[in-house]
Design a protein around this motif. Structure first.
Motif, PDB file in Angstrom:
ATOM      1  N   LEU A  10       0.827  -1.204   0.000  1.00 49.38           N
ATOM      2  CA  LEU A  10       0.000   0.000   0.000  1.00 49.38           C
ATOM      3  C   LEU A  10       0.861   1.254   0.000  1.00 49.38           C
ATOM      4  CD1 LEU A  10      -2.807   1.346   0.260  1.00 49.38           C
ATOM      5  CD2 LEU A  10      -2.555   1.142   2.750  1.00 49.38           C
ATOM      6  N   HIS A  11       1.891   1.282   0.831  1.00 51.23           N
ATOM      7  CA  HIS A  11       2.773   2.444   0.904  1.00 51.23           C
ATOM      8  C   HIS A  11       3.578   2.618  -0.382  1.00 51.23           C
ATOM      9  CE1 HIS A  11       2.655   2.114   5.569  1.00 51.23           C
ATOM     10  NE2 HIS A  11       1.688   2.873   5.111  1.00 51.23           N
ATOM     11  N   ARG A  12       3.970   1.511  -0.985  1.00 53.46           N
ATOM     12  CA  ARG A  12       4.795   1.572  -2.190  1.00 53.46           C
ATOM     13  C   ARG A  12       4.007   2.039  -3.408  1.00 53.46           C
ATOM     14  NH1 ARG A  12       5.963  -3.294  -2.318  1.00 53.46           N
ATOM     15  NH2 ARG A  12       4.847  -4.047  -4.151  1.00 53.46           N
ATOM     16  N   THR A  13       2.744   1.635  -3.494  1.00 54.94           N
ATOM     17  CA  THR A  13       1.944   1.901  -4.693  1.00 54.94           C
ATOM     18  C   THR A  13       0.875   2.965  -4.494  1.00 54.94           C
ATOM     19  OG1 THR A  13       0.288   0.215  -4.149  1.00 54.94           O
ATOM     20  CG2 THR A  13       2.245  -0.506  -5.385  1.00 54.94           C
ATOM     21  N   GLY A  14       0.626   3.354  -3.230  1.00 54.02           N
ATOM     22  CA  GLY A  14      -0.475   4.268  -2.973  1.00 54.02           C
ATOM     23  C   GLY A  14      -1.828   3.618  -3.205  1.00 54.02           C
ATOM     24  N   GLY A  15      -1.839   2.301  -3.292  1.00 55.32           N
ATOM     25  CA  GLY A  15      -3.080   1.568  -3.531  1.00 55.32           C
ATOM     26  C   GLY A  15      -3.351   1.287  -4.995  1.00 55.32           C
ATOM     27  N   LYS A  16      -2.540   1.871  -5.886  1.00 55.88           N
ATOM     28  CA  LYS A  16      -2.734   1.644  -7.323  1.00 55.88           C
ATOM     29  C   LYS A  16      -1.886   0.445  -7.729  1.00 55.88           C
ATOM     30  CE  LYS A  16      -5.156   3.009 -10.726  1.00 55.88           C
ATOM     31  NZ  LYS A  16      -6.627   2.942 -10.560  1.00 55.88           N
ATOM     32  N   LEU A  17      -2.428  -0.748  -7.517  1.00 57.42           N
ATOM     33  CA  LEU A  17      -1.672  -1.965  -7.773  1.00 57.42           C
ATOM     34  C   LEU A  17      -1.449  -2.197  -9.260  1.00 57.42           C
ATOM     35  CD1 LEU A  17      -3.355  -4.369  -5.186  1.00 57.42           C
ATOM     36  CD2 LEU A  17      -1.635  -2.585  -4.832  1.00 57.42           C
ATOM     37  N   PHE A  18      -2.359  -1.682 -10.085  1.00 56.57           N
ATOM     38  CA  PHE A  18      -2.200  -1.745 -11.536  1.00 56.57           C
ATOM     39  C   PHE A  18      -3.145  -0.725 -12.160  1.00 56.57           C
ATOM     40  CE2 PHE A  18      -5.653  -4.663 -10.596  1.00 56.57           C
ATOM     41  CZ  PHE A  18      -6.607  -4.346 -11.556  1.00 56.57           C
ATOM     42  N   ASN A 142      -4.556  -8.097  -1.699  1.00 58.71           N
ATOM     43  CA  ASN A 142      -4.366  -7.018  -0.729  1.00 58.71           C
ATOM     44  C   ASN A 142      -5.724  -6.533  -0.231  1.00 58.71           C
ATOM     45  OD1 ASN A 142      -3.762  -4.503   0.597  1.00 58.71           O
ATOM     46  ND2 ASN A 142      -1.790  -4.524  -0.446  1.00 58.71           N
ATOM     47  N   ARG A 143      -5.956  -6.660   1.072  1.00 54.90           N
ATOM     48  CA  ARG A 143      -7.250  -6.301   1.657  1.00 54.90           C
ATOM     49  C   ARG A 143      -7.353  -4.829   2.038  1.00 54.90           C
ATOM     50  NH1 ARG A 143      -6.756 -10.624   6.302  1.00 54.90           N
ATOM     51  NH2 ARG A 143      -4.639  -9.779   6.079  1.00 54.90           N
ATOM     52  N   LEU A 144      -6.309  -4.057   1.793  1.00 57.25           N
ATOM     53  CA  LEU A 144      -6.281  -2.663   2.242  1.00 57.25           C
ATOM     54  C   LEU A 144      -6.671  -1.668   1.155  1.00 57.25           C
ATOM     55  CD1 LEU A 144      -2.962  -2.732   4.319  1.00 57.25           C
ATOM     56  CD2 LEU A 144      -5.286  -3.324   5.040  1.00 57.25           C
ATOM     57  N   VAL A 145      -7.020  -2.165  -0.024  1.00 60.41           N
ATOM     58  CA  VAL A 145      -7.365  -1.277  -1.131  1.00 60.41           C
ATOM     59  C   VAL A 145      -8.782  -1.567  -1.612  1.00 60.41           C
ATOM     60  CG1 VAL A 145      -4.976  -0.998  -1.855  1.00 60.41           C
ATOM     61  CG2 VAL A 145      -6.337  -2.840  -2.831  1.00 60.41           C
ATOM     62  N   ALA A 146      -9.348  -0.624  -2.362  1.00 61.58           N
ATOM     63  CA  ALA A 146     -10.693  -0.781  -2.907  1.00 61.58           C
ATOM     64  C   ALA A 146     -10.617  -1.391  -4.304  1.00 61.58           C
ATOM     65  CB  ALA A 146     -11.401   0.567  -2.969  1.00 61.58           C
ATOM     66  N   TYR A 147     -11.610  -2.196  -4.637  1.00 59.13           N
ATOM     67  CA  TYR A 147     -11.687  -2.844  -5.939  1.00 59.13           C
ATOM     68  C   TYR A 147     -13.012  -2.497  -6.601  1.00 59.13           C
ATOM     69  CZ  TYR A 147      -7.891  -5.572  -3.935  1.00 59.13           C
ATOM     70  OH  TYR A 147      -6.714  -5.944  -3.330  1.00 59.13           O
ATOM     71  N   ILE A 148     -12.963  -2.286  -7.906  1.00 60.82           N
ATOM     72  CA  ILE A 148     -14.147  -1.951  -8.688  1.00 60.82           C
ATOM     73  C   ILE A 148     -14.292  -2.996  -9.787  1.00 60.82           C
ATOM     74  CG2 ILE A 148     -15.344  -0.147  -9.987  1.00 60.82           C
ATOM     75  CD1 ILE A 148     -14.487   0.707  -7.154  1.00 60.82           C
ATOM     76  N   PHE A 149     -15.497  -3.557  -9.923  1.00 61.41           N
ATOM     77  CA  PHE A 149     -15.743  -4.574 -10.941  1.00 61.41           C
ATOM     78  C   PHE A 149     -16.994  -4.215 -11.733  1.00 61.41           C
ATOM     79  CE2 PHE A 149     -13.671  -6.706  -7.370  1.00 61.41           C
ATOM     80  CZ  PHE A 149     -12.623  -7.368  -7.993  1.00 61.41           C
ATOM     81  N   SER A 196      -3.851 -10.365 -12.108  1.00 59.27           N
ATOM     82  CA  SER A 196      -3.696 -10.594 -10.677  1.00 59.27           C
ATOM     83  C   SER A 196      -3.753  -9.265  -9.961  1.00 59.27           C
ATOM     84  CB  SER A 196      -2.354 -11.274 -10.392  1.00 59.27           C
ATOM     85  OG  SER A 196      -2.144 -11.357  -9.004  1.00 59.27           O
ATOM     86  N   LEU A 197      -4.518  -9.196  -8.888  1.00 56.41           N
ATOM     87  CA  LEU A 197      -4.679  -7.951  -8.166  1.00 56.41           C
ATOM     88  C   LEU A 197      -3.613  -7.759  -7.105  1.00 56.41           C
ATOM     89  CD1 LEU A 197      -8.539  -7.673  -7.851  1.00 56.41           C
ATOM     90  CD2 LEU A 197      -7.018  -6.763  -9.573  1.00 56.41           C
ATOM     91  N   SER A 198      -2.540  -8.505  -7.189  1.00 55.23           N
ATOM     92  CA  SER A 198      -1.365  -8.175  -6.395  1.00 55.23           C
ATOM     93  C   SER A 198      -0.544  -7.214  -7.228  1.00 55.23           C
ATOM     94  CB  SER A 198      -0.549  -9.429  -6.072  1.00 55.23           C
ATOM     95  OG  SER A 198      -0.093 -10.031  -7.252  1.00 55.23           O
ATOM     96  N   SER A 199       0.355  -6.504  -6.604  1.00 55.63           N
ATOM     97  CA  SER A 199       1.050  -5.433  -7.300  1.00 55.63           C
ATOM     98  C   SER A 199       1.935  -5.953  -8.413  1.00 55.63           C
ATOM     99  CB  SER A 199       1.912  -4.646  -6.310  1.00 55.63           C
ATOM    100  OG  SER A 199       2.650  -3.673  -6.998  1.00 55.63           O
ATOM    101  N   SER A 200       1.834  -5.281  -9.568  1.00 57.74           N
ATOM    102  CA  SER A 200       2.751  -5.552 -10.665  1.00 57.74           C
ATOM    103  C   SER A 200       3.715  -4.394 -10.832  1.00 57.74           C
ATOM    104  CB  SER A 200       1.963  -5.762 -11.967  1.00 57.74           C
ATOM    105  OG  SER A 200       1.206  -4.619 -12.283  1.00 57.74           O
ATOM    106  N   LYS A 201       3.598  -3.392  -9.928  1.00 60.03           N
ATOM    107  CA  LYS A 201       4.470  -2.231  -9.999  1.00 60.03           C
ATOM    108  C   LYS A 201       5.714  -2.467  -9.156  1.00 60.03           C
ATOM    109  CE  LYS A 201       0.968   1.260 -10.933  1.00 60.03           C
ATOM    110  NZ  LYS A 201       0.468   2.589 -10.595  1.00 60.03           N
ATOM    111  N   THR A 202       6.733  -1.774  -9.482  1.00 59.13           N
ATOM    112  CA  THR A 202       7.962  -1.868  -8.706  1.00 59.13           C
ATOM    113  C   THR A 202       8.285  -0.521  -8.113  1.00 59.13           C
ATOM    114  OG1 THR A 202       9.246  -1.428 -10.710  1.00 59.13           O
ATOM    115  CG2 THR A 202       8.860  -3.739 -10.120  1.00 59.13           C
TER     116      THR A 202
END
Length: 202
Positions: A10-18, A142-149, A196-202
């Motif tokens: 969460l801290h690394r991506t700001g919640g924007k996992l992709f 990640n349970r700390l972010v919001a998801y939209i479907f 995958s809704l895990s982070s793909s960002k580095t």
């Protein structure tokens, strides 16, 4: 994924996992949105599949309070789409995990109602219990972010986003509701794996 890895992500991506895709998942390649038992604002229990059946639905999901600001940032865009496409159903699905919370279920539902405008009470759907199987089905880690479907009338998950909305994501969501509702939504022809809704960002 445990609590500390979730916080680090969460801290690394700001919640924007992709960044959300600018294409719908083709109906033939999509997965059925997982079913869960949930309670509406009036305290009645329903199967989510019954609520989704026959309607194009925007499902927002959050599991921890960290995600509330992210969800709030989507609401303005969702409300605008709802005005343009009144047939769109909006479902706000929240998970309340932990045995102790089940004992105060009525209070939890009442508390949730107070946080939401009365004209949006029909959006409230709360699940009391583990989110493990639900998250596994949607690759949500990640349970700390919001998801939209975006779910079509057959209960198929056609599009997904996460975290705070980017301008192009909000625009595409609006356009996609019209396509899915009209049946003009074949999307790309090739096979597409669910992101995958895990982070793909580095």
């Amino acid at each position: 994924m445990g609590r500390f890895p979730e916080m680090n992500e969460l801290h690394r991506t700001g919640g924007k996992l992709f960044d959300a895709d600018d294409n719908l998942v083709p109906a033939s390649d999509s997965i059925i949105f997982p079913d869960v038992k949930c309670f509406t604002a009036d305290g009645k229990e329903h199967d989510l599949v019954q609520i989704l059946r026959g309607k194009v639905t925007c499902v927002t999901v959050f599991m921890r309070d960290f995600a509330r600001p992210m969800l709030k940032s989507w609401e303005e865009h969702i409300d605008e789409v709802k005005q343009e496409y009144p047939q769109l159903q909006v479902v706000q699905l929240s998970f309340v995990e932990g045995v102790a919370y089940r004992l105060i279920k009525g209070w939890m539902i009442s508390s949730m109602k107070k946080r939401i405008q009365p004209d949006k009470h029909d959006r409230i759907h709360m699940c009391f219990g583990s989110s493990d199987e639900f998250r596994k089905a949607l690759h949500v880690k990640n349970r700390l972010v919001a998801y939209i479907f975006l779910v079509d009338s057959q209960g198929r998950m056609r599009w997904q986003a996460v975290g705070y909305p980017l301008p192009h994501e909000a625009r595409f969501m609006r356009k996609s509701v019209g396509k899915v509702g009209a049946g003009n939504d074949k999307g790309r022809g090739e096979k597409r794996a669910i992101v995958s809704l895990s982070s793909s960002k580095t």
